[in-house]
Design a protein around this motif. Sequence first.
Motif, PDB file in Angstrom:
ATOM      1  N   ALA A  15       0.853  -1.192   0.000  1.00  0.00           N
ATOM      2  CA  ALA A  15       0.000   0.000   0.000  1.00  0.00           C
ATOM      3  C   ALA A  15       0.884   1.235   0.000  1.00  0.00           C
ATOM      4  CB  ALA A  15      -0.905  -0.016   1.224  1.00  0.00           C
ATOM      5  N   SER A  17      -0.328   4.661  -1.651  1.00  0.00           N
ATOM      6  CA  SER A  17      -1.117   5.894  -1.605  1.00  0.00           C
ATOM      7  C   SER A  17      -2.564   5.489  -1.362  1.00  0.00           C
ATOM      8  CB  SER A  17      -0.986   6.665  -2.923  1.00  0.00           C
ATOM      9  OG  SER A  17      -1.773   7.841  -2.895  1.00  0.00           O
ATOM     10  N   GLN A  18      -3.156   6.047  -0.307  1.00  0.00           N
ATOM     11  CA  GLN A  18      -4.466   5.582   0.132  1.00  0.00           C
ATOM     12  C   GLN A  18      -5.571   5.944  -0.844  1.00  0.00           C
ATOM     13  OE1 GLN A  18      -5.069   7.001   4.133  1.00  0.00           O
ATOM     14  NE2 GLN A  18      -3.814   5.365   5.004  1.00  0.00           N
ATOM     15  N   ARG A 204       0.232  10.482  -4.318  1.00  0.00           N
ATOM     16  CA  ARG A 204      -0.336  11.009  -3.068  1.00  0.00           C
ATOM     17  C   ARG A 204      -0.778  12.455  -3.236  1.00  0.00           C
ATOM     18  NH1 ARG A 204       4.504   8.877   0.201  1.00  0.00           N
ATOM     19  NH2 ARG A 204       3.960   6.707   0.578  1.00  0.00           N
ATOM     20  N   PRO A 209      -5.031   6.590  -5.642  1.00  0.00           N
ATOM     21  CA  PRO A 209      -4.586   5.360  -4.987  1.00  0.00           C
ATOM     22  C   PRO A 209      -3.391   4.753  -5.721  1.00  0.00           C
ATOM     23  CG  PRO A 209      -6.961   5.326  -5.363  1.00  0.00           C
ATOM     24  CD  PRO A 209      -6.421   6.494  -6.121  1.00  0.00           C
ATOM     25  N   TYR A 232      -5.317   1.171   0.487  1.00  0.00           N
ATOM     26  CA  TYR A 232      -5.226   1.076   1.947  1.00  0.00           C
ATOM     27  C   TYR A 232      -4.504  -0.211   2.357  1.00  0.00           C
ATOM     28  CZ  TYR A 232      -8.817   4.724   2.008  1.00  0.00           C
ATOM     29  OH  TYR A 232      -9.514   5.892   1.828  1.00  0.00           O
ATOM     30  N   LYS A 255     -13.791   4.357   4.734  1.00  0.00           N
ATOM     31  CA  LYS A 255     -12.400   4.823   4.772  1.00  0.00           C
ATOM     32  C   LYS A 255     -12.332   6.348   4.643  1.00  0.00           C
ATOM     33  CE  LYS A 255      -9.986   0.807   4.554  1.00  0.00           C
ATOM     34  NZ  LYS A 255      -8.913   0.380   5.469  1.00  0.00           N
ATOM     35  N   GLU A 259     -10.737   8.849   7.421  1.00  0.00           N
ATOM     36  CA  GLU A 259      -9.630   9.758   7.133  1.00  0.00           C
ATOM     37  C   GLU A 259      -9.963  11.177   7.590  1.00  0.00           C
ATOM     38  OE1 GLU A 259      -8.398   9.621   3.052  1.00  0.00           O
ATOM     39  OE2 GLU A 259      -7.981   7.498   3.156  1.00  0.00           O
TER      40      GLU A 259
END
Length: 587
Positions: A15, A17-18, A204, A209, A232, A255, A259
């Motif tokens: 993982a 970049s969320q 990011r 993502p 994630y 999610k 955040e």
Amino acid sequence: MSSPEKDEIVVQGIAASQGIAYGQIFLFVRSEVEIPTYQVDPAKRIDEVARFDRALVMTRQQIARIKAEVEKNIGPEEAAIFDAHLMVLEDQALIGETIRAFESTGNNIETCFNLVSQRYIKAFSEIDDEYLRERAGDLRDVTQRVLQNLLGQTENALNRLADQRIVVSHEISPSDSATLDRSATLAIVTDSGSKTSHAVIVARSMKVPAVVGVRNLTQRVKSGDWAIVDGYDGIVILNPTESTLFRYGKVQERKKSFESRLLEANREPAITKDGVSVTLMANIEKADEVGIVKNFFAQGVGLFRTEFLFMNAARMPSEQEQFVAYKSAAAALAPQPVIIRTLDIGGDKPLSLQADLFPKEDNPFMGFRAIRFCLEHQDIFKDQLRAILMASAHGKVRIMYPMISGSEEMARANAVLAECMTELKQRGQPFDENIEVGAMIEIPSAAATIDLLAPDCAFFSIGTNDLIQYLLAIDRVNDRIAHLYEPTHPAVLRTLQHIVEEAHKHGIPVSVCGEMAGDPVFSPLLLGLGVDALSMSPAWIPSVKYLVRAMTMAEARALAAEALTLGSPKEIYARCDAFYRARVKMD
């Protein structure tokens, strides 16, 4: 929509970049430049060098344009990525070696430049430090651009995606990532890379993502395939079923809500439910990152990695140039502390600008590096120490030596520091005469002799990345054994406990600045063991602070006490993970 005739496949990566994305794949294949080799007519050798100069100028212009575009569309911090590229083009060692190779062999300049560049790329690729290892990508990217310009080839680009797509590639260079079509890029997935690659940094900043290290995915997919990218948990799901799509839609909603709560909670102090205040600090590489430190409400800088001033320089940075960098960070964050680590370079992190300083080593991770290099090259060391001392007049600066193996090394380093103080006094240069000095604890011999180091130290900072590696005899960048790198190994926990207990007996605070500090699954364990402060990448602070505010210190101590009785790393990890999940609700 998904393809019902194909089976759903779940592949695991890292993982980076969320976020969660769903869509069709665009398979980006970046072809290597094919380089002809031939002898140049001696009468045309001056023209050949001139051709090389023109290619360097053209490459500079291209990168400057990309930098300006990134600054306009994404931001100045992301645009600063390309400063390193421009510095490569000014690297006199790289350019000089290329011309010398041309003069000695008579081969065309492309062949000579490629051979020299590949040697540098290999050196960076073998570096233990993940961030520095990724800088091989900078050099590879610039090399490809120069070669394309020498050969009259067009640039590769990702700025013309036909529609919204998940970009899948073996790797994405900084230049490629900078030209990504922001409106059409749903996610980024690469076979290789790490959390510190430039493609990830750009992803990011674009709120896209990203999952990296998904081995051989490019060989398993084709353009047009449908996929879910889970930034994630580092998962890519090929040909997702309708039930999977429904489940991920719900996950995405939770999610995003979580955040928002993290960022909101991050504005509050890091205090446990039973009223214990916890110090959360930031790790940085460059002085211009102090803005990020403030944005994430860090309580100062627990690790300023100074080697980046040297790694990307065309020449050894002067005392004054270093002073300017250290002063800007110290002044901007005052009165919060800035812990500046002295040069951690050599062995596995060679300086391209003075490659002659580093002998070839069979085992560079345990070789001529860090404090060992500095004590042998005291002219370089003293320039840096004087620069740090001068910066201490402008903020709360502390000095930290890396890779200390024992009290004798610590005493030698402090003796050099005392000489620098005397020299500055003779100049009439102000500095903090009571500046605190500490040691990185990352070698088992240092961990075992904390009581002997204590008289010469005001603080200790545990570098868990190297300490775990050395304790377990695990090369964490060796794919065959990296799975044995276990932060929850009982030997690691007992060593951490010993360090903290011995330090506290002598009234010395202990922080952790390795990757464990920024992982909310491990941070309660570290705090429960008695660690006084945690230092991490600024972006990790909200997750750790959220957990700190959701637990009591008594619970963390109980977790640590239980973990110390267990014999299995996996069982200890499971206890830590359960502790985390019980306190962090995403609903």
